[in-house]
Each structure stands twice: as structure tokens, then as C-alpha cells.
Design a protein around this motif. Sequence first.
Motif, short mmCIF file in Angstrom:
data_model
loop_
_atom_site.label_atom_id
_atom_site.label_comp_id
_atom_site.label_asym_id
_atom_site.label_seq_id
_atom_site.Cartn_x
_atom_site.Cartn_y
_atom_site.Cartn_z
N PHE A 50 0.84 -1.18 0.00
CA PHE A 50 0.00 0.00 0.00
C PHE A 50 0.88 1.24 0.00
O PHE A 50 2.09 1.15 -0.09
N GLU A 51 0.24 2.37 0.14
CA GLU A 51 0.94 3.66 0.05
C GLU A 51 2.22 3.69 0.87
O GLU A 51 2.23 3.36 2.05
N GLU A 52 3.28 4.08 0.22
CA GLU A 52 4.56 4.23 0.92
C GLU A 52 4.72 5.69 1.32
O GLU A 52 4.75 6.57 0.49
N LYS A 53 4.76 5.92 2.60
CA LYS A 53 4.98 7.28 3.13
C LYS A 53 6.36 7.28 3.72
O LYS A 53 7.10 6.43 3.49
N TYR A 54 6.83 8.15 4.42
CA TYR A 54 8.04 8.15 5.23
C TYR A 54 9.15 7.22 4.74
O TYR A 54 9.66 6.41 5.48
N ASN A 55 9.50 7.27 3.49
CA ASN A 55 10.61 6.53 2.90
C ASN A 55 10.33 5.04 2.77
O ASN A 55 10.07 4.57 1.68
N VAL A 56 10.38 4.25 3.83
CA VAL A 56 10.16 2.81 3.73
C VAL A 56 8.92 2.34 4.48
O VAL A 56 8.56 1.17 4.44
N VAL A 57 8.26 3.25 5.16
CA VAL A 57 7.08 2.90 5.95
C VAL A 57 5.83 3.04 5.08
O VAL A 57 5.60 4.07 4.45
N HIS A 58 5.04 1.97 5.06
CA HIS A 58 3.78 1.96 4.32
C HIS A 58 2.63 2.23 5.29
O HIS A 58 2.76 1.99 6.49
N THR A 59 1.52 2.70 4.75
CA THR A 59 0.37 2.96 5.59
C THR A 59 -0.89 2.35 4.97
O THR A 59 -1.02 2.26 3.75
N LEU A 60 -1.79 1.94 5.85
CA LEU A 60 -3.08 1.39 5.43
C LEU A 60 -4.13 1.90 6.42
O LEU A 60 -4.14 1.50 7.58
N PRO A 61 -5.02 2.80 5.97
CA PRO A 61 -6.06 3.31 6.88
C PRO A 61 -7.17 2.28 7.07
O PRO A 61 -7.53 1.56 6.13
N LEU A 62 -7.70 2.21 8.29
CA LEU A 62 -8.87 1.39 8.55
C LEU A 62 -10.08 2.07 7.90
O LEU A 62 -10.08 3.29 7.73
N LYS A 63 -11.09 1.30 7.56
CA LYS A 63 -12.25 1.89 6.90
C LYS A 63 -13.31 2.39 7.87
O LYS A 63 -13.92 3.42 7.64
N LYS A 64 -13.52 1.68 8.96
CA LYS A 64 -14.62 2.02 9.86
C LYS A 64 -14.21 2.86 11.06
O LYS A 64 -15.06 3.42 11.74
N PHE A 65 -12.93 2.94 11.33
CA PHE A 65 -12.42 3.70 12.47
C PHE A 65 -11.29 4.62 12.00
O PHE A 65 -10.58 4.29 11.06
N PRO A 66 -11.12 5.77 12.66
CA PRO A 66 -10.10 6.74 12.21
C PRO A 66 -8.68 6.38 12.66
O PRO A 66 -8.06 7.10 13.45
N TYR A 67 -8.19 5.25 12.18
CA TYR A 67 -6.85 4.79 12.53
C TYR A 67 -6.11 4.36 11.27
O TYR A 67 -6.73 3.98 10.27
N THR A 68 -4.78 4.41 11.34
CA THR A 68 -3.93 3.98 10.23
C THR A 68 -2.88 3.01 10.74
O THR A 68 -2.27 3.25 11.78
#
Length: 99
Positions: A50-68
Motif C-alpha cells: 500500500f501507500e509508501e509514506k516516510y521513505n520505507v514505511v507503508h500505511t493502510l487506513p482502517l475503513k470504519k475507524f479513524p486509525y492507520t
Amino acid sequence: MVFKVLILKRADLEIEESFLYYENIRKGLGEKFILDYKDHLKTLYKFPFFEEKYNVVHTLPLKKFPYTIHFTIDELEKIVSIHAITSNHQDPNITRIKL
């Protein structure tokens, strides 16, 4: 391609803290948070790119709750390491910029 998912201590504590937060709001809401989180874990076993942010760290947001979910991928070893679960909620009562 199947990956192994490791949940690091910090992330495990953040999941537990979030569960307790939602359970205190309403009985059973914490369990719904855990189910949403686990649904996203299933995705990371199969397709973690999934989306690569911060150089090597990837992120995946939850759909039902405001967390990543924040994680790294070791492609050679086929390991996804979850480093953090962060809240995306911002308190509108807190002003970050002082005028």
C-alpha cells in the motif's frame, strides 16, 4: 504470495489502548474496532504494498475507524512488520498554531 505479519510491541499496546477506549465509549464497540483491524490484517498477508509514506514505511487506513496501520515490508523474507496503529482523529478544541 503470502507474507508473515509481525506485530511489534508498540503497535500491540496501541491496539489494546484503542480497544479499551472504544469499549469505554460503548460495550462492544471495542470488539468492532478489533474486527475492522483484523480484516485489514488479512489484506496485509496477501497484498501489503500500500501507500509508501516516510521513505520505507507503508500505511493502510482502517475503513470504519479513524486509525492507520504503519508497517514495513521485508520482501526477501516475506515479512510485514507492523510498527504502529495511529489515530487520525484531531481534537478541534486544540489549536496547533498560536496566533
